[in-house]
Design an enzyme around this catalytic site. Structure first.
Site, PDB file in Angstrom:
ATOM      1  CG  ASP A   1     -30.286 -32.230 -21.490  1.00  0.00           C
ATOM      2  OD1 ASP A   1     -29.390 -32.576 -20.691  1.00  0.00           O
ATOM      3  OD2 ASP A   1     -31.499 -32.448 -21.298  1.00  0.00           O
TER       4      ASP A   1
ATOM      5  NE  ARG B   1     -34.809 -34.482 -20.846  1.00  0.00           N
ATOM      6  CZ  ARG B   1     -35.454 -34.674 -19.694  1.00  0.00           C
ATOM      7  NH1 ARG B   1     -36.197 -35.714 -19.510  1.00  0.00           N
ATOM      8  NH2 ARG B   1     -35.368 -33.785 -18.734  1.00  0.00           N
TER       9      ARG B   1
ATOM     10  CG  ASP C   1     -37.486 -30.445 -25.006  1.00  0.00           C
ATOM     11  OD1 ASP C   1     -37.425 -30.458 -23.760  1.00  0.00           O
ATOM     12  OD2 ASP C   1     -37.265 -31.453 -25.701  1.00  0.00           O
TER      13      ASP C   1
ATOM     14  N   GLY D   1     -35.483 -28.866 -15.602  1.00  0.00           N
ATOM     15  CA  GLY D   1     -34.220 -29.074 -14.882  1.00  0.00           C
ATOM     16  C   GLY D   1     -33.435 -27.774 -14.793  1.00  0.00           C
TER      17      GLY D   1
ATOM     18  CG  ASP E   1     -32.250 -30.910 -25.576  1.00  0.00           C
ATOM     19  OD1 ASP E   1     -32.229 -29.746 -25.131  1.00  0.00           O
ATOM     20  OD2 ASP E   1     -32.971 -31.801 -25.088  1.00  0.00           O
TER      21      ASP E   1
ATOM     22  CB  THR F   1     -31.679 -27.533 -21.030  1.00  0.00           C
ATOM     23  OG1 THR F   1     -31.271 -28.915 -20.980  1.00  0.00           O
ATOM     24  CG2 THR F   1     -31.639 -27.097 -22.486  1.00  0.00           C
TER      25      THR F   1
ATOM     26  NE  ARG G   1     -37.668 -32.815 -14.821  1.00  0.00           N
ATOM     27  CZ  ARG G   1     -36.705 -32.320 -15.605  1.00  0.00           C
ATOM     28  NH1 ARG G   1     -37.023 -31.543 -16.617  1.00  0.00           N
ATOM     29  NH2 ARG G   1     -35.434 -32.605 -15.387  1.00  0.00           N
TER      30      ARG G   1
HETATM   31  O1  F6P Z   1     -32.731 -32.036 -18.962  1.00  0.00           O
HETATM   32  C1  F6P Z   1     -31.724 -31.915 -18.012  1.00  0.00           C
HETATM   33  C2  F6P Z   1     -31.469 -33.241 -17.320  1.00  0.00           C
HETATM   34  O2  F6P Z   1     -30.435 -33.044 -16.376  1.00  0.00           O
HETATM   35  C3  F6P Z   1     -31.148 -34.399 -18.259  1.00  0.00           C
HETATM   36  O3  F6P Z   1     -29.818 -34.381 -18.710  1.00  0.00           O
HETATM   37  C4  F6P Z   1     -31.476 -35.571 -17.383  1.00  0.00           C
HETATM   38  O4  F6P Z   1     -31.812 -36.705 -18.149  1.00  0.00           O
HETATM   39  C5  F6P Z   1     -32.667 -35.097 -16.600  1.00  0.00           C
HETATM   40  O5  F6P Z   1     -32.631 -33.663 -16.641  1.00  0.00           O
HETATM   41  C6  F6P Z   1     -32.717 -35.532 -15.171  1.00  0.00           C
HETATM   42  O6  F6P Z   1     -33.909 -35.098 -14.630  1.00  0.00           O
HETATM   43  P1  F6P Z   1     -34.236 -35.085 -13.067  1.00  0.00           P
HETATM   44  O7  F6P Z   1     -33.454 -33.972 -12.439  1.00  0.00           O
HETATM   45  O8  F6P Z   1     -35.701 -34.865 -13.014  1.00  0.00           O
HETATM   46  O9  F6P Z   1     -33.790 -36.414 -12.529  1.00  0.00           O
END
Ligand code: F6P
Length: 325
Positions: free
Chosen positions: A130, A174, A105, A13, A132, A128, A74
């Protein structure tokens, strides 16, 4: 051996500050007189051979821009040995002999495997929203994302107060509650529903009752997306059944939280970690993440950054409980 051509990519992300980190990596390479190659779309770009050499001037005017000029992905194919073989082949074709991976991660897990398999040095920058990752107090984008949430919740508070309404605001993170806890304290939320705490629906009901008995005229409850009770919509529906007299509304902030110009804090973090990640490679280090502890760059092995669990700040949790009275 000291790398001669360092590849840089953004993966997973996107987060505000990634461009500032790319700029820092490219310019650190120029400063130290090594070549730098920008790799597009994360690990997918390695598999597709989608990369080009970057000079210091190629990264002008990106410092303050959200998103990532290298784009991100991803990448499923990188989970396979065939995909990684192809990726290594393309790095060799482009004479790339070291990597800086900007991501979270999942990205570091892939980078760690790749580095072991092909004996190529890799360092990481935590990118990120997050927050985390273990071994860094702040990840790139976390400060900006939380500022965005605070700005949105302040606006919601205006309308909540005008109508005596209860707002459930769902934030990202997340399976962690770093965004939720910080923004809950910063916006004076009545309650914060976090994945890290085994809070029950009854605890939330108690908090709402307490708010009503203290004659609160507007209420904001921050819901971390990964909590164990349910989504903001599900929680609002359950609350409505118990308190039919309360008018509730739900706002899911979603990907708004990932966009926007990086805050000053994120720009400084990106600048420092870009330099640290390149210099670590030039000093012969590998499979380490350049994080930040006590406002100083801190190198931690990938295995720890992704393997150890970062905990919410217990003092901030306590402060949150005290002030939501
Ligand atoms: O890891 C970053 C994040 O924005 C999380 O907070 C969220 O759960 C996820 O990515 C959303 O992913 P995507 O953009 O693939 O919907």
């Amino acid at each position: 051996m000291k790398p001669q051509n360092i590849g840089v990519l953004t993966s997973g992300g996107d987060s505000p500050g990634m461009n500032a980190a790319i700029r820092s990596v490219v310019r650190s390479c120029a400063y130290h007189d090594v070549r730098c190659t920008g790799i597009y779309e994360g690990f997918q770009g390695m598999i597709d051979g989608n990369m080009k050499e970057f000079t210091a001037r190629d990264v002008k005017n990106i410092l303050g821009r959200g998103g990532t000029i290298l784009r991100s992905a991803r990448c499923e194919a990188f989970r396979t040995k065939e995909g990684r073989d192809l990726a290594f082949q393309n790095l060799q074709n482009n004479h790339v002999d070291g990597l800086v991976v900007i991501g979270g991660d999942g990205s570091f897990t892939g980078a760690d495997i790749f580095s072991h398999e092909f004996n190529i040095p890799v360092t990481g920058i935590p990118g990120t929203i997050d927050n985390d990752l273990w071994g860094t107090e702040y990840t790139l984008g976390y400060d900006t994302a939380t500022n965005t949430v605070v700005d949105c919740v302040d606006k919601l508070r205006d309308t909540a107060t005008s109508h005596n309404r209860l707002f459930f605001v769902e934030v990202m993170g997340r399976d962690t509650g770093f965004i939720a806890l910080r923004t809950g304290v910063a916006t004076g939320a009545l309650d914060v529903v976090l994945p890290e705490e085994d809070a029950s629906f009854e605890d939330l009901v108690d908090a709402l009752q307490r708010g009503a008995s203290h004659k609160k005229t507007s209420n904001i409850v921050i819901i971390a997306e990964g909590n164990g009770i349910g989504s903001a919509h599900e929680i609002a529906d359950k609350v409505k059944k118990i308190f039919p007299e309360i008018e509730t509304r739900v706002t899911v902030l979603g990907h708004l939280q990932r966009g926007g110009a990086p805050s000053c804090r994120d720009r400084i973090l990106a600048a420092e970690l870009g330099v640290a990640a390149v210099e670590a490679l030039l000093e012969g280090k590998t499979r380490v993440m350049a994080g930040s502890m006590g406002n100083r760059p801190n190198l931690v092995p990938f295995s720890e950054a992704i393997g150890k669990q970062k905990h919410l700040d217990p003092n901030l949790l306590r402060v949150s409980r005290i002030l939501s009275i």
